[in-house]
Enzyme design. Structure first.
Site, PDB file in Angstrom:
ATOM      1  N   THR A 144      -0.854   7.497  -1.004  1.00  0.00           N
ATOM      2  CA  THR A 144      -2.066   7.697  -1.745  1.00  0.00           C
ATOM      3  C   THR A 144      -3.103   6.324  -1.154  1.00  0.00           C
ATOM      4  O   THR A 144      -4.003   6.491  -1.137  1.00  0.00           O
ATOM      5  CB  THR A 144      -1.914   7.226  -3.139  1.00  0.00           C
ATOM      6  OG1 THR A 144      -1.437   5.908  -3.331  1.00  0.00           O
ATOM      7  CG2 THR A 144      -1.141   8.059  -3.998  1.00  0.00           C
ATOM      8  N   ASP A 151       1.254  -2.607  12.139  1.00  0.00           N
ATOM      9  CA  ASP A 151       1.578  -3.087  10.818  1.00  0.00           C
ATOM     10  C   ASP A 151       1.804  -4.390  10.906  1.00  0.00           C
ATOM     11  O   ASP A 151       2.799  -4.942  11.484  1.00  0.00           O
ATOM     12  CB  ASP A 151       2.968  -2.327  10.088  1.00  0.00           C
ATOM     13  CG  ASP A 151       3.041  -2.346   8.859  1.00  0.00           C
ATOM     14  OD1 ASP A 151       3.102  -1.631   7.958  1.00  0.00           O
ATOM     15  OD2 ASP A 151       3.244  -3.672   8.547  1.00  0.00           O
ATOM     16  N   ASP A 161       5.250  -5.897   9.185  1.00  0.00           N
ATOM     17  CA  ASP A 161       6.484  -5.316   9.980  1.00  0.00           C
ATOM     18  C   ASP A 161       6.347  -6.315  11.331  1.00  0.00           C
ATOM     19  O   ASP A 161       7.468  -6.619  11.675  1.00  0.00           O
ATOM     20  CB  ASP A 161       6.250  -3.831  10.358  1.00  0.00           C
ATOM     21  CG  ASP A 161       6.883  -3.109   9.074  1.00  0.00           C
ATOM     22  OD1 ASP A 161       7.526  -3.642   8.415  1.00  0.00           O
ATOM     23  OD2 ASP A 161       6.450  -1.717   9.253  1.00  0.00           O
ATOM     24  N   ARG A 171       0.957  -1.205   0.087  1.00  0.00           N
ATOM     25  CA  ARG A 171       0.215   0.061   0.095  1.00  0.00           C
ATOM     26  C   ARG A 171       0.948   1.397   0.048  1.00  0.00           C
ATOM     27  O   ARG A 171       1.845   1.277   0.871  1.00  0.00           O
ATOM     28  CB  ARG A 171      -0.913  -0.062   1.231  1.00  0.00           C
ATOM     29  CG  ARG A 171      -2.012   0.903   1.479  1.00  0.00           C
ATOM     30  CD  ARG A 171      -2.986   0.346   2.391  1.00  0.00           C
ATOM     31  NE  ARG A 171      -2.414   1.122   3.440  1.00  0.00           N
ATOM     32  CZ  ARG A 171      -3.229   1.377   4.619  1.00  0.00           C
ATOM     33  NH1 ARG A 171      -4.283   1.181   4.554  1.00  0.00           N
ATOM     34  NH2 ARG A 171      -2.578   1.879   5.662  1.00  0.00           N
TER      35      ARG A 171
HETATM   36  C1  PRP Z   1      -1.046  -4.417   4.315  1.00  0.00           C
HETATM   37  C2  PRP Z   1      -1.682  -5.454   4.607  1.00  0.00           C
HETATM   38  C3  PRP Z   1      -2.908  -5.604   3.524  1.00  0.00           C
HETATM   39  C4  PRP Z   1      -3.072  -4.060   3.105  1.00  0.00           C
HETATM   40  C5  PRP Z   1      -4.385  -3.667   3.700  1.00  0.00           C
HETATM   41  O1  PRP Z   1      -0.024  -4.645   3.577  1.00  0.00           O
HETATM   42  O2  PRP Z   1      -1.300  -6.683   4.665  1.00  0.00           O
HETATM   43  O3  PRP Z   1      -2.258  -6.162   2.025  1.00  0.00           O
HETATM   44  O4  PRP Z   1      -2.023  -3.306   3.886  1.00  0.00           O
HETATM   45  O5  PRP Z   1      -4.633  -2.232   3.543  1.00  0.00           O
HETATM   46  P1  PRP Z   1      -5.778  -1.803   2.715  1.00  0.00           P
HETATM   47  O6  PRP Z   1      -7.007  -2.519   2.992  1.00  0.00           O
HETATM   48  O7  PRP Z   1      -5.863  -0.153   2.946  1.00  0.00           O
HETATM   49  O8  PRP Z   1      -5.437  -1.839   1.157  1.00  0.00           O
HETATM   50  P2  PRP Z   1       1.126  -3.443   3.473  1.00  0.00           P
HETATM   51  O9  PRP Z   1       1.079  -2.592   2.382  1.00  0.00           O
HETATM   52  O10 PRP Z   1       1.630  -3.010   4.653  1.00  0.00           O
HETATM   53  O11 PRP Z   1       2.421  -4.514   2.772  1.00  0.00           O
HETATM   54  P3  PRP Z   1       3.225  -5.662   3.645  1.00  0.00           P
HETATM   55  O12 PRP Z   1       2.077  -6.742   3.544  1.00  0.00           O
HETATM   56  O13 PRP Z   1       4.331  -5.958   2.454  1.00  0.00           O
HETATM   57  O14 PRP Z   1       3.838  -5.215   4.755  1.00  0.00           O
HETATM   58  N1  URA Z   2      -2.074  -2.602   6.989  1.00  0.00           N
HETATM   59  C1  URA Z   2      -1.693  -2.870   8.081  1.00  0.00           C
HETATM   60  O1  URA Z   2      -0.774  -3.750   8.364  1.00  0.00           O
HETATM   61  N2  URA Z   2      -2.033  -2.499   9.403  1.00  0.00           N
HETATM   62  C2  URA Z   2      -3.358  -1.574   9.262  1.00  0.00           C
HETATM   63  O2  URA Z   2      -3.858  -1.176  10.505  1.00  0.00           O
HETATM   64  C3  URA Z   2      -3.527  -1.103   8.127  1.00  0.00           C
HETATM   65  C4  URA Z   2      -3.199  -1.492   6.837  1.00  0.00           C
END
Ligand code: PRP
Ligand code: URA
Length: 208
Positions: A107, A199, A202, A103
């Protein structure tokens, strides 16, 4: 389809440890995997079984058996891979695809960077894995990518979800059944889920 929220004392107990900021990477990972298994258990409630005949040490009997070839798990990278161990422990012969997406921090829109799924994906029920459904952007993109590949039966498993994102996905894809361990309160100004767990990626990979 209305989202199914697991309401169970054991799930709440597991979430109380998962959400706690003091919980370390190892335990966090184990809990993600464990809760994913419970979500998968719930998602398989409507599974169709094939009747087979077996013989117990006592007698013959007819019994239902799952055809595991009918299923594929598709985690959304990175965090979704944390759920794989749990679901594979209950359906070990399902195939696995991957969708890479992150994400954008400004944006809040998902950016796709990888897509690889089993060749016969259109013949399988696909179970998407992602611990977090926040705005719903990543879920929507993943569902659309799979539908464009001809997939007709999709379920979505997430550990924590926000009402705003659920509404989007339920409205745009009423045929996709979502299973979640918790529908939280709302999103904050950075589109993080409140109270959430921070997160997920992370915390699973120890990257922050
Ligand atoms: C997080 C999570 C989802 C997304 C959710 O991923 O694991 O994929 O955000 O957010 P949304 O519903 O607003 O799209 P992230 O972008 O943190 O990537 P990662 O799994 O690589 O940490
Ligand atoms: N992605 C995450 O990992 N945590 C949140 O709360 C939203 C998006």
């Amino acid at each position: 389809m209305k989202t199914i929220e697991l309401k169970h004392p054991l799930i709440e107990h597991k979430l109380s440890i998962l959400r706690d900021k003091k919980t370390g990477t190892k335990e966090f990972r184990e809990l993600i995997s464990e809760i994913a298994m419970f979500l998968c258990y719930e998602a398989m409630k409507d599974a169709e079984l094939e009747k087979i005949e077996i013989e117990t040490p006592i007698t013959k009997m007819n019994i239902g058996k799952l055809n595991e070839d009918n299923y594929a798990f598709v985690p959304i990278l990175r965090a979704g891979t944390g759920m794989l161990d749990g679901v594979i422990s209950v359906i070990p012969n399902a195939k696995i695809g991957h969708i890479g997406m992150y994400r954008d921090e400004e944006t809040f829109k998902p950016v796709e960077y990888f897509f690889k799924v089993p060749k016969d994906i259109e013949n399988r029920e696909v179970i998407i894995l992602d611990p977090m459904l926040a705005t719903g952007g990543s879920a929507l993109d993943a569902i659309e990518l799979l539908k464009n590949k001809g997939v007709k039966r999709i379920k979505f498993l997430c550990i924590i979800s926000a009402p705003e994102g659920l509404k989007e996905v339920e409205e745009k894809h009423p045929d996709v059944q979502i299973y979640t361990a918790s529908i939280d309160e709302k999103l904050n100004e950075n589109r993080y889920i409140i109270p959430g767990l921070g997160d997920a990626g992370d915390r699973i990979f120890g990257t922050k």
